[in-house]
Write an enzyme that holds these catalytic residues in place. Structure first.
Site, PDB file in Angstrom:
ATOM      1  N   HIS A 285       0.906  -1.079   0.150  1.00  0.00           N
ATOM      2  CA  HIS A 285       0.030   0.000   0.038  1.00  0.00           C
ATOM      3  C   HIS A 285       0.761   1.127   0.212  1.00  0.00           C
ATOM      4  CE1 HIS A 285       1.082  -0.230   4.283  1.00  0.00           C
ATOM      5  NE2 HIS A 285       0.750   0.932   4.535  1.00  0.00           N
ATOM      6  N   ASP A 287       0.640   5.295   1.600  1.00  0.00           N
ATOM      7  CA  ASP A 287      -0.134   5.879   2.906  1.00  0.00           C
ATOM      8  C   ASP A 287      -0.779   7.158   2.119  1.00  0.00           C
ATOM      9  OD1 ASP A 287       0.780   4.285   4.739  1.00  0.00           O
ATOM     10  OD2 ASP A 287       2.483   5.454   5.365  1.00  0.00           O
ATOM     11  N   HIS A 341       4.802  -0.079  -0.146  1.00  0.00           N
ATOM     12  CA  HIS A 341       5.458  -0.603   1.010  1.00  0.00           C
ATOM     13  C   HIS A 341       4.469  -1.816   1.656  1.00  0.00           C
ATOM     14  CE1 HIS A 341       3.769   2.916   2.780  1.00  0.00           C
ATOM     15  NE2 HIS A 341       3.739   2.284   4.232  1.00  0.00           N
ATOM     16  N   ARG A 351       6.364  -8.898  16.506  1.00  0.00           N
ATOM     17  CA  ARG A 351       6.879  -7.536  16.152  1.00  0.00           C
ATOM     18  C   ARG A 351       5.817  -6.210  16.591  1.00  0.00           C
ATOM     19  NH1 ARG A 351       6.406  -4.276  11.041  1.00  0.00           N
ATOM     20  NH2 ARG A 351       8.285  -2.722  11.003  1.00  0.00           N
TER      21      ARG A 351
END
Length: 426
Positions: A285, A287, A341, A351
């Site tokens: 995607h 941002d 990304h 994570r």
């Protein structure tokens, strides 16, 4: 900053207030109001312990609820096509680490180097890291640790803050309230931050935690209130650096533009995954926001698509990752690019990351500084772009072009088939 662990619809109507300007339309900031994207309050608590479905209050349909830490295998909705979950290349992305402290220390040579680093990164993939940002390590650690505390709560407790579809604030597990397939292997908690109200910073973050989760979460709310205030300060500093790198003649244009911003904070949790090669923590995607400041732990997982390869961005101790979003792409008149990304997961370690998305005030008109160059995008408001990406379009490299088409006052034009619905930025 990296810290060591401490143990589409096919035809759309157009907003009536938007129009496409001439190539050299005035660049004076227009703050005329536009219909805001209103957020509905969080729904009451539910107990999902015996079921994997909750009722979508806005549409009445059942939505799945997943407790990813307890899933022994990957459920079918989490399996991604190989073309999107294709393996990472071994070559790391060369992301510069820029010392933003040079804006204040009077070192002209160091400032020129920083400006050149930012210009080179933003003209290609739009990613760089920053050091010298002044964010206290203890605050950063407290913010990451608070995310761990929240995401380790029982699912029924987290569901007290569950997000209502079509809004931003709240908790969601794998975005299963919005999608039926290609689900991300993650949980998120999002909430809004307003830079100032009547010249003062309002405690909207602290209030969100107490009103949604109860008084016991007041200390956590205070941590995130302070953290968001620091992120807002850092984002304005980065805007100064971006302005210098673009050679904007009207100094202070971007800082003034975001002075009364209304941003989004998101806590991300990526559990360890039994089959990481078949899924993604966050799908590919771009941002839609202006700027993203990412604080991550030392596990790693962020990847950027460059020249057809997914390149990992190595966590750098003490640095924060910055990337350009679609809104700033428009504010730079297309000179700086947002970039695809994603986030990958692994079999052994969970994570955590914290993403601060800098956004303009909802009714702020997005328009680049004065320039003799032809305009690449029409005027628009952040409220309209947010509504478009939340409800109508899956954010990708064509978002601004598709959005421009949607804004056109001409007869509604079918959007690409890929624009079935919006994929939230991670």
């Amino acid at each position: 900053m990296v810290l060591q662990p401490t143990q589409q619809v096919t035809s759309l109507s157009h907003p009536p207030h938007c129009s496409v300007p001439s190539a050299r339309s005035s660049a004076v900031m227009d703050t005329s109001p536009a219909p805001p994207l209103l957020l509905r309050p969080s729904a009451p608590s539910i107990d999902p312990s015996a079921a994997k479905a909750v009722i979508n209050k806005s549409g009445g349909a059942a939505a799945s609820v997943y407790d990813l830490r307890r899933e022994p295998n990957i459920p079918a909705p989490f399996v991604w096509p190989h073309a999107e979950a294709c393996p990472t290349t071994a070559k790391e992305l060369g992301v510069p680490v820029v010392d933003v402290g040079v804006l204040r220390n009077g070192d002209a040579d160091a400032l020129n180097r920083a400006v050149a680093q930012v210009a080179a990164a933003c003209a290609t993939h739009g990613f760089f890291q920053v050091s010298g940002h002044g964010v206290d390590e203890a605050l950063a650690r407290a913010a990451l640790d608070s995310a761990s505390v929240f995401f380790r709560l029982p699912l029924a407790e987290k569901q007290r803050a569950r997000r209502i579809p079509g809004t931003v604030s709240g908790y969601t597990s794998a975005h299963a309230d919005r999608f039926a397939s290609k689900l991300p292997w993650k949980e998120t908690l999002s909430f809004g931050f307003r830079a100032r109200v009547d010249s003062a910073v309002a405690p909207v973050v602290a209030d969100y935690f107490t009103s949604t989760l109860g008084e016991d979460f007041e200390p956590m709310g205070r941590v995130y209130q302070e953290y968001c205030e620091k992120m807002n300060e850092l984002s304005l500093t980065i805007m100064e650096l971006l302005e210098l790198s673009l050679g904007v003649e009207k100094r202070g244009y971007y800082r003034e533009f975001f002075d009364d911003s209304s941003s989004i904070m998101r806590c991300n949790y990526y559990p360890s995954c039994p089959e990481p090669e078949r899924t993604l923590g966050t799908g590919p995607h771009c941002d839609p926001t202006a700027l993203t400041i990412l604080l991550q732990d030392d596990v790693g997982g962020l990847e950027v698509l460059v020249d057809g390869d997914w390149r990992p961005v190595r966590p750098v101790p003490g640095a924060m990752v910055i990337n350009i979003g679609d809104t700033f792409m428009a504010l730079s008149n297309g000179r700086y690019k947002s970039c695809l990304h994603r986030a990958v997961v692994n079999r052994r370690q969970e994570r955590r990351s914290l993403a601060f998305f800098l956004c303009p005030r909802a009714d702020r008109v997005v328009r680049p500084p004065p320039s003799p160059l032809p305009r690449q995008y029409p005027d628009f408001t952040w409220a309209d772009l947010m509504r478009f990406t939340q409800r109508h379009y899956r954010a990708d490299t064509r978002t601004l072009d598709a959005f421009t088409q949607w804004l056109s006052p001409a007869t509604p034009t079918p959007l690409p088939a890929a624009a079935a619905t919006a994929q939230e930025a991670a």
